[in-house]
Design an enzyme around this catalytic site. Structure first.
Site, PDB file in Angstrom:
ATOM      1  N   HIS A   1      37.259 -11.017 112.440  1.00 12.87           N
ATOM      2  CA  HIS A   1      36.142 -11.715 113.093  1.00 12.87           C
ATOM      3  C   HIS A   1      36.513 -13.156 113.459  1.00 12.87           C
ATOM      4  O   HIS A   1      36.014 -13.714 114.431  1.00 12.87           O
ATOM      5  CB  HIS A   1      34.909 -11.680 112.192  1.00 12.87           C
ATOM      6  CG  HIS A   1      33.661 -12.209 112.844  1.00 12.87           C
ATOM      7  ND1 HIS A   1      33.121 -11.648 113.988  1.00 12.87           N
ATOM      8  CD2 HIS A   1      32.857 -13.268 112.544  1.00 12.87           C
ATOM      9  CE1 HIS A   1      32.043 -12.334 114.345  1.00 12.87           C
ATOM     10  NE2 HIS A   1      31.869 -13.317 113.489  1.00 12.87           N
TER      11      HIS A   1
ATOM     12  N   ASN B   1      39.319 -10.395 122.152  1.00 12.43           N
ATOM     13  CA  ASN B   1      40.470  -9.756 121.476  1.00 12.43           C
ATOM     14  C   ASN B   1      40.818  -8.440 122.155  1.00 12.43           C
ATOM     15  O   ASN B   1      40.006  -7.866 122.878  1.00 12.43           O
ATOM     16  CB  ASN B   1      40.126  -9.481 119.998  1.00 12.43           C
ATOM     17  CG  ASN B   1      38.883  -8.612 119.853  1.00 12.43           C
ATOM     18  OD1 ASN B   1      37.756  -9.107 119.978  1.00 12.43           O
ATOM     19  ND2 ASN B   1      39.093  -7.326 119.625  1.00 12.43           N
TER      20      ASN B   1
ATOM     21  N   SER C   1      28.121 -13.763 120.047  1.00 14.75           N
ATOM     22  CA  SER C   1      28.928 -14.303 118.947  1.00 14.75           C
ATOM     23  C   SER C   1      29.837 -15.426 119.425  1.00 14.75           C
ATOM     24  O   SER C   1      30.578 -15.249 120.378  1.00 14.75           O
ATOM     25  CB  SER C   1      29.883 -13.210 118.465  1.00 14.75           C
ATOM     26  OG  SER C   1      29.524 -12.718 117.254  1.00 14.75           O
TER      27      SER C   1
ATOM     28  N   ALA D   1      30.488 -11.240 122.881  1.00 17.03           N
ATOM     29  CA  ALA D   1      31.923 -11.245 122.627  1.00 17.03           C
ATOM     30  C   ALA D   1      32.324  -9.773 122.573  1.00 17.03           C
ATOM     31  O   ALA D   1      31.592  -8.952 122.029  1.00 17.03           O
ATOM     32  CB  ALA D   1      32.202 -11.921 121.296  1.00 17.03           C
TER      33      ALA D   1
ATOM     34  N   HIS E   1      21.174  -7.481 115.605  1.00 14.69           N
ATOM     35  CA  HIS E   1      22.095  -6.358 115.841  1.00 14.69           C
ATOM     36  C   HIS E   1      21.609  -5.094 115.132  1.00 14.69           C
ATOM     37  O   HIS E   1      21.038  -5.166 114.043  1.00 14.69           O
ATOM     38  CB  HIS E   1      23.497  -6.699 115.332  1.00 14.69           C
ATOM     39  CG  HIS E   1      24.178  -7.777 116.111  1.00 14.69           C
ATOM     40  ND1 HIS E   1      24.033  -9.110 115.803  1.00 14.69           N
ATOM     41  CD2 HIS E   1      25.003  -7.719 117.196  1.00 14.69           C
ATOM     42  CE1 HIS E   1      24.739  -9.833 116.663  1.00 14.69           C
ATOM     43  NE2 HIS E   1      25.335  -9.019 117.519  1.00 14.69           N
TER      44      HIS E   1
ATOM     45  N   TYR F   1      23.464  -2.995 113.675  1.00 16.02           N
ATOM     46  CA  TYR F   1      24.213  -2.784 112.424  1.00 16.02           C
ATOM     47  C   TYR F   1      23.620  -3.534 111.242  1.00 16.02           C
ATOM     48  O   TYR F   1      23.991  -3.286 110.098  1.00 16.02           O
ATOM     49  CB  TYR F   1      25.702  -3.138 112.584  1.00 16.02           C
ATOM     50  CG  TYR F   1      25.998  -4.577 112.960  1.00 16.02           C
ATOM     51  CD1 TYR F   1      25.820  -5.623 112.060  1.00 16.02           C
ATOM     52  CD2 TYR F   1      26.491  -4.889 114.218  1.00 16.02           C
ATOM     53  CE1 TYR F   1      26.096  -6.929 112.397  1.00 16.02           C
ATOM     54  CE2 TYR F   1      26.780  -6.190 114.577  1.00 16.02           C
ATOM     55  CZ  TYR F   1      26.573  -7.210 113.668  1.00 16.02           C
ATOM     56  OH  TYR F   1      26.837  -8.501 114.017  1.00 16.02           O
ATOM     57  N   GLU F   2      22.695  -4.452 111.506  1.00 19.40           N
ATOM     58  CA  GLU F   2      22.050  -5.153 110.399  1.00 19.40           C
ATOM     59  C   GLU F   2      21.060  -4.247 109.669  1.00 19.40           C
ATOM     60  O   GLU F   2      20.589  -4.595 108.590  1.00 19.40           O
ATOM     61  CB  GLU F   2      21.338  -6.409 110.913  1.00 19.40           C
ATOM     62  CG  GLU F   2      22.329  -7.470 111.379  1.00 19.40           C
ATOM     63  CD  GLU F   2      21.647  -8.620 112.092  1.00 19.40           C
ATOM     64  OE1 GLU F   2      21.143  -9.509 111.397  1.00 19.40           O
ATOM     65  OE2 GLU F   2      21.606  -8.622 113.323  1.00 19.40           O
TER      66      GLU F   2
ATOM     67  N   HIS G   1      25.720 -16.880 113.746  1.00 19.09           N
ATOM     68  CA  HIS G   1      24.531 -16.743 114.584  1.00 19.09           C
ATOM     69  C   HIS G   1      23.394 -17.564 114.002  1.00 19.09           C
ATOM     70  O   HIS G   1      22.987 -17.338 112.873  1.00 19.09           O
ATOM     71  CB  HIS G   1      24.049 -15.283 114.620  1.00 19.09           C
ATOM     72  CG  HIS G   1      24.895 -14.386 115.439  1.00 19.09           C
ATOM     73  ND1 HIS G   1      24.536 -13.974 116.697  1.00 19.09           N
ATOM     74  CD2 HIS G   1      26.094 -13.824 115.192  1.00 19.09           C
ATOM     75  CE1 HIS G   1      25.487 -13.198 117.175  1.00 19.09           C
ATOM     76  NE2 HIS G   1      26.446 -13.078 116.280  1.00 19.09           N
TER      77      HIS G   1
ATOM     78  N   MET H   1      29.137  -4.509 120.100  1.00 25.15           N
ATOM     79  CA  MET H   1      28.094  -3.981 119.214  1.00 25.15           C
ATOM     80  C   MET H   1      26.697  -4.435 119.636  1.00 25.15           C
ATOM     81  O   MET H   1      25.794  -4.513 118.799  1.00 25.15           O
ATOM     82  CB  MET H   1      28.372  -4.442 117.773  1.00 25.15           C
ATOM     83  CG  MET H   1      29.782  -4.133 117.292  1.00 25.15           C
ATOM     84  SD  MET H   1      30.098  -4.879 115.691  1.00 25.15           S
ATOM     85  CE  MET H   1      31.879  -4.624 115.549  1.00 25.15           C
ATOM     86  N   SER H   2      26.512  -4.743 120.899  1.00 22.50           N
ATOM     87  CA  SER H   2      25.203  -5.251 121.341  1.00 22.50           C
ATOM     88  C   SER H   2      24.971  -4.922 122.807  1.00 22.50           C
ATOM     89  O   SER H   2      25.626  -4.056 123.381  1.00 22.50           O
ATOM     90  CB  SER H   2      25.170  -6.781 121.150  1.00 22.50           C
ATOM     91  OG  SER H   2      26.088  -7.396 122.018  1.00 22.50           O
TER      92      SER H   2
HETATM   93  N1  HPA Z   1      34.988  -4.321 118.970  1.00 27.05           N
HETATM   94  C1  HPA Z   1      33.646  -4.380 118.819  1.00 27.05           C
HETATM   95  N2  HPA Z   1      32.961  -5.493 118.908  1.00 27.05           N
HETATM   96  C2  HPA Z   1      33.619  -6.637 119.166  1.00 27.05           C
HETATM   97  C3  HPA Z   1      35.010  -6.654 119.329  1.00 27.05           C
HETATM   98  C4  HPA Z   1      35.737  -5.432 119.220  1.00 27.05           C
HETATM   99  O1  HPA Z   1      36.966  -5.359 119.359  1.00 27.05           O
HETATM  100  N3  HPA Z   1      35.359  -7.941 119.569  1.00 27.05           N
HETATM  101  C5  HPA Z   1      34.200  -8.656 119.562  1.00 27.05           C
HETATM  102  N4  HPA Z   1      33.153  -7.871 119.318  1.00 27.05           N
END
Ligand code: HPA
Length: 273
Positions: A248, A236, A31, A114, A84, A86-87, A62, A212-213
């Site tokens: 996001h 973050n 990401s 990310a 992903h 989650y898709e 993406h 998430m990947s």
């Molecule tokens: N959690 C999950 N996935 C992420 C995060 C997060 O804090 N930041 C970027 N992708």
């Protein structure tokens, strides 16, 4: 033939119809990091949508395509946009592009993502070399009939992220003056960010970053004997590590801020591994 393997072969044939190119290294861009692929010496791009049977990505930010080309002299295939879990795709579809890159001939894989940090010593903008991973709630992509053409039923996962590559990357970052953490990545399903209690769970279990990947792709690639490394861009503080709710936008903004340094690091890494 196993149905999942059949689908892979269909995709492979579809790609081979458009391009005759033997990549050495495969790169998956996370990401906010997708524009790295625009800066390489591009030979050809193939939109995922053009490939017969390919799962197409829906997440904002993406692009969905393979980029074939050269980083300096190294022939690479890059996934600009990943699929992903989650898709809503089955896990075997999520890892299909990774396997496809392996079947195209790439023996090395660089995973990027990310991630939020669960480690109070890390800060947004840091890079983390992935030492190992943990999954929670994420099924193994190897569940189901084994694809013998790719690898063994019970593959070893004691060194998913190559020690050889990690020591090269550590040295490269040091020479470039790039601060590089080294830690454990934890994959949860998303698409919701974690709760503060889940973030505490990740920390307690030994996770330094959460996302998430990546881990699922690493498992599939390791199954087929690829040599793997992974770098997280810490975008973050994970939920509950600060007073702010997660957004996001913050992920994109941090990835943009450190994008230049990330690109320089990745280029060097591709050349040296
Ligand atoms: N959690 C999950 N996935 C992420 C995060 C997060 O804090 N930041 C970027 N992708």
């Amino acid at each position: 033939m196993n149905n999942i393997y059949k689908k892979l072969v269909t995709c492979l044939e579809s790609v081979k119809k458009s391009i005759d190119f033997q990549p050495e290294t495969a790169l998956i861009l996370g990401s906010g990091l997708g524009d790295y692929a625009d800066g390489i010496r591009i030979v050809q791009t193939i939109d995922y949508a053009q490939i017969e049977g390919f799962p197409t990505s829906t997440v904002a930010g993406h692009k969905g395509r393979f980029v074939f080309g050269y980083v300096k002299e190294v022939p690479v295939v890059i996934m600009q946009g990943r699929v992903h879990y989650y898709e809503g795709y089955p896990m075997t579809d999520v890892v299909l592009p990774t396997r496809l890159m392996g079947m195209l001939g790439a023996r090395k894989l660089i995973l990027t993502n990310a991630a939020g940090t669960t480690n109070p010593d890390y800060k947004p903008g840091d890079f983390m070399l992935i030492k190992d991973h943990i999954v929670s709630g994420v099924p193994s992509p190897l569940i189901g009939e084994n694809i013998d053409e790719l690898g063994a039923r019970f593959p070893d996962m004691s060194e998913v992220y190559s020690g050889r590559m990690r020591s090269i990357i550590r040295k490269t970052a040091e020479e470039m003056g790039v601060t590089l953490r080294e830690g454990v990545y934890m994959q949860l399903t998303g698409p919701n960010y974690e709760t503060p209690a889940e973030v505490r769970m990740c920390r307690l279990l030994g996770g330094d970053a959460v996302g998430m990947s990546t881990a699922c792709e690493a498992m599939a690639a390791r199954h087929m004997g690829m040599e793997i490394c992974g770098i997280s861009c810490i975008t973050n503080l994970a939920a509950g590590m600060s007073q702010e709710p997660l957004d996001h936008k913050e992920v994109q903004e941090t990835a943009d801020r450190v994008g230049k340094q990330f690109k320089e690091l990745i280029t060097e890494v591709i050349c040296r591994i």
